[in-house]
Write an enzyme that holds these catalytic residues in place. Structure first.
Site, PDB file in Angstrom:
ATOM      1  CG  HIS A 113      -0.210   0.000   2.526  1.00 19.25           C
ATOM      2  ND1 HIS A 113      -0.205  -1.081   3.384  1.00 19.25           N
ATOM      3  CD2 HIS A 113       0.552   0.935   3.121  1.00 19.25           C
ATOM      4  CE1 HIS A 113       0.513  -0.793   4.447  1.00 19.25           C
ATOM      5  NE2 HIS A 113       0.987   0.412   4.309  1.00 19.25           N
TER       6      HIS A 113
HETATM    7  P1  TYD Z   1      -2.150  -3.554   7.146  1.00 16.65           P
HETATM    8  O1  TYD Z   1      -2.100  -2.119   6.743  1.00 16.65           O
HETATM    9  O2  TYD Z   1      -2.694  -4.491   6.124  1.00 16.65           O
HETATM   10  O3  TYD Z   1      -0.718  -4.052   7.624  1.00 16.65           O
HETATM   11  P2  TYD Z   1       0.679  -4.108   6.806  1.00 16.65           P
HETATM   12  O4  TYD Z   1       0.811  -2.813   6.117  1.00 16.65           O
HETATM   13  O5  TYD Z   1       1.722  -4.252   7.814  1.00 16.65           O
HETATM   14  O6  TYD Z   1       0.668  -5.290   5.908  1.00 16.65           O
HETATM   15  O7  TYD Z   1      -2.994  -3.652   8.482  1.00 16.65           O
HETATM   16  C1  TYD Z   1      -3.475  -4.873   8.966  1.00 16.65           C
HETATM   17  C2  TYD Z   1      -4.696  -4.599   9.839  1.00 16.65           C
HETATM   18  O8  TYD Z   1      -4.328  -3.890  11.022  1.00 16.65           O
HETATM   19  C3  TYD Z   1      -5.752  -3.770   9.140  1.00 16.65           C
HETATM   20  O9  TYD Z   1      -7.020  -4.342   9.428  1.00 16.65           O
HETATM   21  C4  TYD Z   1      -5.669  -2.419   9.776  1.00 16.65           C
HETATM   22  C5  TYD Z   1      -5.118  -2.720  11.164  1.00 16.65           C
HETATM   23  N1  TYD Z   1      -4.273  -1.638  11.693  1.00 16.65           N
HETATM   24  C6  TYD Z   1      -4.737  -0.876  12.750  1.00 16.65           C
HETATM   25  O10 TYD Z   1      -5.856  -1.062  13.247  1.00 16.65           O
HETATM   26  N2  TYD Z   1      -3.930   0.110  13.246  1.00 16.65           N
HETATM   27  C7  TYD Z   1      -2.697   0.369  12.728  1.00 16.65           C
HETATM   28  O11 TYD Z   1      -1.980   1.287  13.210  1.00 16.65           O
HETATM   29  C8  TYD Z   1      -2.239  -0.428  11.617  1.00 16.65           C
HETATM   30  C9  TYD Z   1      -0.898  -0.176  10.999  1.00 16.65           C
HETATM   31  C10 TYD Z   1      -3.064  -1.415  11.138  1.00 16.65           C
END
Ligand code: TYD
Length: 137
Positions: free
Chosen positions: A52
């Site tokens: 992302h």
């Molecule tokens: P995601 O953005 O997919 O993680 P990564 O970028 O590490 O692969 O986030 C995974 C899940 O965690 C998503 O449902 C959103 C949640 N999340 C939060 O609630 N708070 C946060 O600060 C972060 C980074 C993610």
């Protein structure tokens, strides 16, 4: 923003026979104030994270333990950084697509962020991100 704005930052290190210490002060060692910290751990072999970009968020990514690769893409140029030092962080400016790969066993990835979590700040679709880059959003 151009990928050239992203770079590895050397953080302060207090070396001590009892164990080393590193600290980060918002707007002193990194170019933003700190609103949030999160970390990835227990990452299974072969798993990938990220995938992302953020519209406005600034981040610093640190390999607190172990190592992993961070693939960056500003919609034009691409660059890969291997992180494997607890006293170094990769600063990522807004509008950079990132993928985290090749986690070593037991790796811990800590992320220091300029804002609280906001799903509205994400591009989770690469083609939407490219459109955003062209608009300069
Ligand atoms: P995601 O953005 O997919 O993680 P990564 O970028 O590490 O692969 O986030 C995974 C899940 O965690 C998503 O449902 C959103 C949640 N999340 C939060 O609630 N708070 C946060 O600060 C972060 C980074 C993610």
């Amino acid at each position: 923003m151009p990928i050239a704005n992203c770079s590895v930052v050397d953080l302060p290190r207090v070396q001590d026979p009892r164990g080393n210490l590193t600290f980060i002060e918002g707007s002193t060692h990194i170019p933003f104030d700190i609103q949030r910290v999160y970390y990835l751990y227990d990452v299974p072999g072969g798993a990938e994270r990220g995938g992302h970009a953020h519209k406005a968020l600034h981040q610093l990514i640190i390999a607190i333990s172990g190592s992993f690769d961070v693939h960056l893409d500003d919609g034009g140029e691409k660059k890969v950084f291997q992180l494997n030092r607890s006293y170094q962080g990769l600063y990522i400016c807004p509008m950079i697509w990132r993928e985290l790969k090749n986690f070593s066993s037991g790796a811990v990835c800590m992320v220091v962020a300029s804002e609280k979590y906001d799903e509205e700040d994400y591009y989770r679709d690469y083609s939407d991100f490219l459109v955003g880059c062209k608009k300069g959003v």
